[in-house]
Design a protein around this motif. Structure first.
Motif, mmCIF file in Angstrom:
data_model
loop_
_atom_site.group_PDB
_atom_site.id
_atom_site.type_symbol
_atom_site.label_atom_id
_atom_site.label_comp_id
_atom_site.label_asym_id
_atom_site.label_seq_id
_atom_site.Cartn_x
_atom_site.Cartn_y
_atom_site.Cartn_z
ATOM 1 N N VAL A 2 0.835 -1.202 0.000
ATOM 2 C CA VAL A 2 0.000 0.000 0.000
ATOM 3 C C VAL A 2 0.869 1.251 0.000
ATOM 4 N N ARG A 3 1.978 1.211 0.714
ATOM 5 C CA ARG A 3 2.903 2.357 0.733
ATOM 6 C C ARG A 3 3.371 2.671 -0.682
ATOM 7 N N ALA A 35 0.372 4.407 -2.397
ATOM 8 C CA ALA A 35 -0.055 5.682 -1.803
ATOM 9 C C ALA A 35 1.000 6.778 -1.942
ATOM 10 N N MET A 36 2.268 6.402 -1.824
ATOM 11 C CA MET A 36 3.313 7.419 -1.836
ATOM 12 C C MET A 36 3.578 7.976 -3.238
ATOM 13 N N ARG A 37 2.945 7.416 -4.257
ATOM 14 C CA ARG A 37 3.031 7.980 -5.615
ATOM 15 C C ARG A 37 2.207 9.256 -5.731
ATOM 16 N N LEU A 38 1.286 9.435 -4.813
ATOM 17 C CA LEU A 38 0.363 10.568 -4.862
ATOM 18 C C LEU A 38 0.988 11.792 -4.198
ATOM 19 N N PRO A 39 0.654 13.002 -4.659
ATOM 20 C CA PRO A 39 1.294 14.225 -4.146
ATOM 21 C C PRO A 39 1.016 14.486 -2.661
ATOM 22 N N GLU A 40 2.085 14.870 -1.955
ATOM 23 C CA GLU A 40 2.024 15.351 -0.567
ATOM 24 C C GLU A 40 1.426 14.349 0.427
ATOM 25 N N SER A 54 -8.351 -0.472 5.316
ATOM 26 C CA SER A 54 -9.571 0.337 5.186
ATOM 27 C C SER A 54 -9.280 1.510 4.261
ATOM 28 N N MET A 55 -10.230 1.809 3.379
ATOM 29 C CA MET A 55 -10.059 2.887 2.404
ATOM 30 C C MET A 55 -11.283 3.783 2.383
ATOM 31 N N LYS A 56 -11.039 5.073 2.275
ATOM 32 C CA LYS A 56 -12.109 6.044 2.099
ATOM 33 C C LYS A 56 -12.485 6.042 0.628
ATOM 34 N N VAL A 57 -13.763 5.856 0.326
ATOM 35 C CA VAL A 57 -14.229 5.874 -1.066
ATOM 36 C C VAL A 57 -15.536 6.656 -1.137
ATOM 37 N N LEU A 58 -15.975 6.944 -2.346
ATOM 38 C CA LEU A 58 -17.271 7.589 -2.536
ATOM 39 C C LEU A 58 -18.369 6.616 -2.100
ATOM 40 N N LYS A 59 -19.500 7.157 -1.683
ATOM 41 C CA LYS A 59 -20.613 6.303 -1.228
ATOM 42 C C LYS A 59 -21.053 5.320 -2.315
ATOM 43 N N THR A 60 -21.055 5.767 -3.571
ATOM 44 C CA THR A 60 -21.464 4.871 -4.659
ATOM 45 C C THR A 60 -20.463 3.728 -4.828
ATOM 46 N N THR A 61 -19.189 4.025 -4.665
ATOM 47 C CA THR A 61 -18.158 2.982 -4.738
ATOM 48 C C THR A 61 -18.303 2.036 -3.559
ATOM 49 N N GLN A 62 -18.561 2.597 -2.387
ATOM 50 C CA GLN A 62 -18.745 1.770 -1.190
ATOM 51 C C GLN A 62 -19.898 0.782 -1.403
ATOM 52 N N GLU A 63 -21.005 1.278 -1.916
ATOM 53 C CA GLU A 63 -22.171 0.416 -2.155
ATOM 54 C C GLU A 63 -21.812 -0.717 -3.112
ATOM 55 N N MET A 64 -21.062 -0.404 -4.163
ATOM 56 C CA MET A 64 -20.657 -1.411 -5.141
ATOM 57 C C MET A 64 -19.713 -2.442 -4.495
ATOM 58 N N TYR A 122 -2.703 -6.081 -4.646
ATOM 59 C CA TYR A 122 -2.866 -4.708 -4.165
ATOM 60 C C TYR A 122 -3.011 -3.738 -5.336
ATOM 61 N N ASN A 123 -2.461 -4.086 -6.491
ATOM 62 C CA ASN A 123 -2.628 -3.223 -7.670
ATOM 63 C C ASN A 123 -4.096 -3.111 -8.062
ATOM 64 N N ASP A 124 -4.883 -4.156 -7.752
ATOM 65 C CA ASP A 124 -6.319 -4.105 -8.031
ATOM 66 C C ASP A 124 -7.019 -3.056 -7.166
ATOM 67 N N LEU A 125 -6.392 -2.670 -6.068
ATOM 68 C CA LEU A 125 -6.976 -1.690 -5.146
ATOM 69 C C LEU A 125 -6.506 -0.260 -5.425
ATOM 70 N N GLU A 126 -5.598 -0.109 -6.376
ATOM 71 C CA GLU A 126 -4.999 1.205 -6.630
ATOM 72 C C GLU A 126 -6.041 2.273 -6.944
ATOM 73 N N ASP A 127 -7.048 1.948 -7.747
ATOM 74 C CA ASP A 127 -8.069 2.942 -8.090
ATOM 75 C C ASP A 127 -8.837 3.400 -6.849
ATOM 76 N N TYR A 128 -9.063 2.498 -5.915
ATOM 77 C CA TYR A 128 -9.794 2.862 -4.693
ATOM 78 C C TYR A 128 -8.922 3.711 -3.770
ATOM 79 N N ILE A 129 -7.635 3.408 -3.721
ATOM 80 C CA ILE A 129 -6.711 4.219 -2.924
ATOM 81 C C ILE A 129 -6.643 5.626 -3.522
#
Length: 128
Positions: A18-19, A22-27, A61-71, A100-107
């Motif tokens: 996950v690191r 996640a660490m590819r993203l800014p700041e 655990s990942m924060k996602v949009l409610k629509t993504t969470q429902e799916m 974990y690459n399958d989870l990249e879009d959710y991260i």
């Protein structure tokens, strides 16, 4: 209850994978809280939280949009994160993650939920 940092082999592999995403993203910053949870944050807002200590092993655990969470909740291994699930958090046990690459879009989605607008715009302009 005793809270410890992630220390199992499976948990450490989860954090490393996950690191890398996640660490590819800014700041983004990594933090370990008083409960031993490892989180990845932007603007001090968590978008990924990982921990272990339950009988089922490490979890992500990942924060996602409610629509993504429902799916995601319609899929076999995802479940609503205790205490914070009503805010759009979804969890999966490390033992149920096939890649974990399958989870990249959710991260990435979680990051965009937590990041300030300037960083979201910066990210949207970058190729993946």
């Amino acid at each position: 209850m005793v809270h410890e940092q992630i220390s199992s082999i499976e948990g450490l592999k989860m954090v490393a994978a996950v690191r890398e995403l996640a660490m590819r993203l800014p700041e983004v910053t990594e933090q370990i809280d008083a409960f031993g949870h490892t989180s990845f944050r932007v603007n001090d807002k968590p978008f990924v939280i990982m921990g272990e200590g339950g009988i089922d092993g490490p979890s992500l655990s990942m924060k996602v949009l409610k629509t993504t969470q429902e799916m995601l909740l319609t899929q076999e291994y995802f479940y609503k994160t205790p205490y914070i699930g009503h805010h759009g958090w979804v969890s999966i046990l490390a033992k149920n993650v096939t890649s974990y690459n399958d989870l990249e879009d959710y991260i990435r989605e979680g990051y965009m939920c937590a990041a300030p607008k300037r960083l979201v715009k910066q990210l949207q302009g970058q190729p993946r």
